[in-house]
Design an enzyme around this catalytic site. Structure first.
Site, PDB file in Angstrom:
ATOM      1  N   ASN A 247       0.865  -1.176   0.000  1.00 20.54           N
ATOM      2  CA  ASN A 247       0.000   0.000   0.000  1.00 20.54           C
ATOM      3  C   ASN A 247       0.907   1.233   0.000  1.00 20.54           C
ATOM      4  OD1 ASN A 247      -1.782   2.062   0.527  1.00 20.54           O
ATOM      5  ND2 ASN A 247      -2.366   1.337   2.577  1.00 20.54           N
TER       6      ASN A 247
ATOM      7  N   GLY B  20       5.031   1.147   4.740  1.00 19.44           N
ATOM      8  CA  GLY B  20       6.355   1.738   4.576  1.00 19.44           C
ATOM      9  C   GLY B  20       7.333   0.901   3.756  1.00 19.44           C
TER      10      GLY B  20
ATOM     11  N   GLY C 187       2.545   1.859  10.937  1.00 25.68           N
ATOM     12  CA  GLY C 187       3.260   3.118  10.717  1.00 25.68           C
ATOM     13  C   GLY C 187       4.601   3.215  11.408  1.00 25.68           C
TER      14      GLY C 187
ATOM     15  N   GLU D 165      -5.270  -5.314  10.611  1.00 25.81           N
ATOM     16  CA  GLU D 165      -4.218  -4.330  10.882  1.00 25.81           C
ATOM     17  C   GLU D 165      -4.493  -3.640  12.215  1.00 25.81           C
ATOM     18  OE1 GLU D 165      -2.229  -3.050   6.927  1.00 25.81           O
ATOM     19  OE2 GLU D 165      -3.824  -1.643   7.410  1.00 25.81           O
TER      20      GLU D 165
ATOM     21  N   HIS E 269      -9.374   0.996   5.355  1.00 31.59           N
ATOM     22  CA  HIS E 269      -8.039   1.146   5.962  1.00 31.59           C
ATOM     23  C   HIS E 269      -8.137   2.070   7.174  1.00 31.59           C
ATOM     24  CE1 HIS E 269      -3.879   2.238   6.565  1.00 31.59           C
ATOM     25  NE2 HIS E 269      -3.576   1.115   5.931  1.00 31.59           N
TER      26      HIS E 269
HETATM   27  P1  PGA Z   1       3.089  -0.098   7.724  1.00 33.76           P
HETATM   28  O1  PGA Z   1       1.594   0.185   7.179  1.00 33.76           O
HETATM   29  O2  PGA Z   1       3.572  -1.372   7.058  1.00 33.76           O
HETATM   30  O3  PGA Z   1       3.877   1.115   7.313  1.00 33.76           O
HETATM   31  O4  PGA Z   1       2.982  -0.265   9.200  1.00 33.76           O
HETATM   32  C1  PGA Z   1       0.694  -0.861   6.986  1.00 33.76           C
HETATM   33  C2  PGA Z   1      -0.582  -0.306   6.397  1.00 33.76           C
HETATM   34  O5  PGA Z   1      -0.997   0.811   6.787  1.00 33.76           O
HETATM   35  O6  PGA Z   1      -1.212  -0.950   5.540  1.00 33.76           O
END
Ligand code: PGA
Length: 363
Positions: free
Chosen positions: A41, A345, A282, A276, A137
């Protein structure tokens, strides 16, 4: 000394024992075998050209990988260009990939057309070759109040002047809920200004922290996608507060039951679920622990079993998202309930995301 990495099944069947769903090895290509799904994503990153360049670097490192599904979710502006680039014939001849690369959008609106300035419908996404849409999301479920300042406009409506005016209008109408009238009479009475001002500030904070897409809006988006032949990645997850209050399961139950209400056993195969936990998503956050992921994935799968029966529960893919990185992907994919990952990320770095796609390849 090289540390032993647990062997991860890249293709497997599921078997249910007690309340646990185990992975049982299947041969690559077995009909009915579950294929892991690794989706990146990109959120609000990448212009069309840099998105294609990123995809090309990822494919270069993932040459000939056919037994894993790969998803790329650029922002809306990057979809068409990427759709043109990832044509199956080209991917086959250039990178030896099969039909295992999927184009994802990060959101959609539920109406199909009309006066909805700035919105994009599922029909429009289908027309440019989008395969799946990420829906619900956590960036959209809970953070929109912060961005759009929903708080102040609601809070303003809690002024004495505004409420007195409203009370006047409502009194002139027929059939208004007497409880609303009584509450407004009370709130607008002399001496209650402090309560109003406090409530306004409280609501402003609450809206800033919490306002976002409702379960009902998410349900409509799921329906719109399925109506137009676009598959769905339905996200769910609890925030830290809910986890600490031990409300994780009741919250997930609500998010998923409402989101899936419009999904029939016939269309359930078009849905992938992504768990998630908001507190694990994040920069700066840590991923959930394997036992936390495992217990939630089993809970979700048992819920799917309740709704659609064992056959669908054993084949629906449930992804984990929240700080998935190259150094934890093997451990995460080794958790019995996990069928893939939604990656934020790390999906913006070709090497990292390619390693995530290639998990367990050399073990
Ligand atoms: P992250 O985000 O891998 O940066 O923690 C996951 C997401 O928001 O789908």
């Amino acid at each position: 000394m090289k540390t032993a990495v647990p062997k991860v099944y890249r293709n497997y069947y599921r078997q249910r024992t007690a309340n646990q769903w185990l992975k049982v090895k299947a041969e690559v290509g077995d009909p009915g075998a579950i294929r892991p799904f690794l989706a990146g994503n990109w959120k609000m990153n990448m212009i069309p050209r840099s998105g294609v360049a990123l995809a090309a670097r990822i494919f270069d490192i993932c040459k000939d990988i056919k037994d894993v599904d790969i998803g790329l979710a650029p922002p809306f502006t990057g979809l068409s260009t990427l759709a043109d680039y990832i044509k199956p014939d080209f991917l086959r001849s250039e990178y030896g990939l099969g039909r295992n690369v999927f184009l994802l959008a990060q959101d959609t609106f539920f109406e199909s057309k009309g006066a909805f300035t700035g919105e994009i419908s599922a029909e429009m996404l289908a027309a440019i070759g989008v395969d799946r849409v990420i829906i619900g999301h956590s960036d959209r479920r809970t953070n929109l109040g912060k961005y759009f300042g929903f708080g102040p406009s609601i809070a303003k409506r809690l002024s004495r002047a505004f409420l007195t005016q409203e009370l006047g209008h409502l009194k002139a109408k027929e059939g208004v809920d007497p409880q609303i009238l009584a509450a407004l009479e009370h709130l607008t009475a002399e001496g209650n200004q402090d309560i109003l001002a406090g409530m306004a500030r409280f609501l402003e904070e609450e809206m800033r922290e919490r306002a976002g897409e409702s379960d009902e809006a998410i349900q409509k988006k799921v329906q719109a996608c399925l109506t137009h032949g676009v598959q769905v990645v339905l996200c769910c997850g609890e925030n830290r507060e809910a986890r600490e209050a031990q409300e994780t399961f009741s919250l997930l139950d609500r998010q998923l039951r409402i989101g899936l209400e419009v999904v029939s056993p016939r269309t359930a195969g078009e849905v992938v679920i992504a768990y998630e936990p908001v507190w694990a998503v994040g920069e700066g956050a840590s991923p959930a622990k394997p036992e936390q992921i495992s217990e939630v994935h089993d809970f979700i799968r048992n819920l799917i079993m309740d709704l659609y029966g064992e056959q669908i529960a054993s084949t629906i893919r449930i992804l984990y998202g929240g700080n998935v990185k190259p150094d934890n992907i093997v451990e995460i994919m080794n958790i019995p309930g996990v069928d893939g990952a939604l990656v934020g990320g790390a999906s913006l770095k070709a090497n990292d995301f390619a390693q995530i796609i290639r998990f367990g390849l050399n073990t």
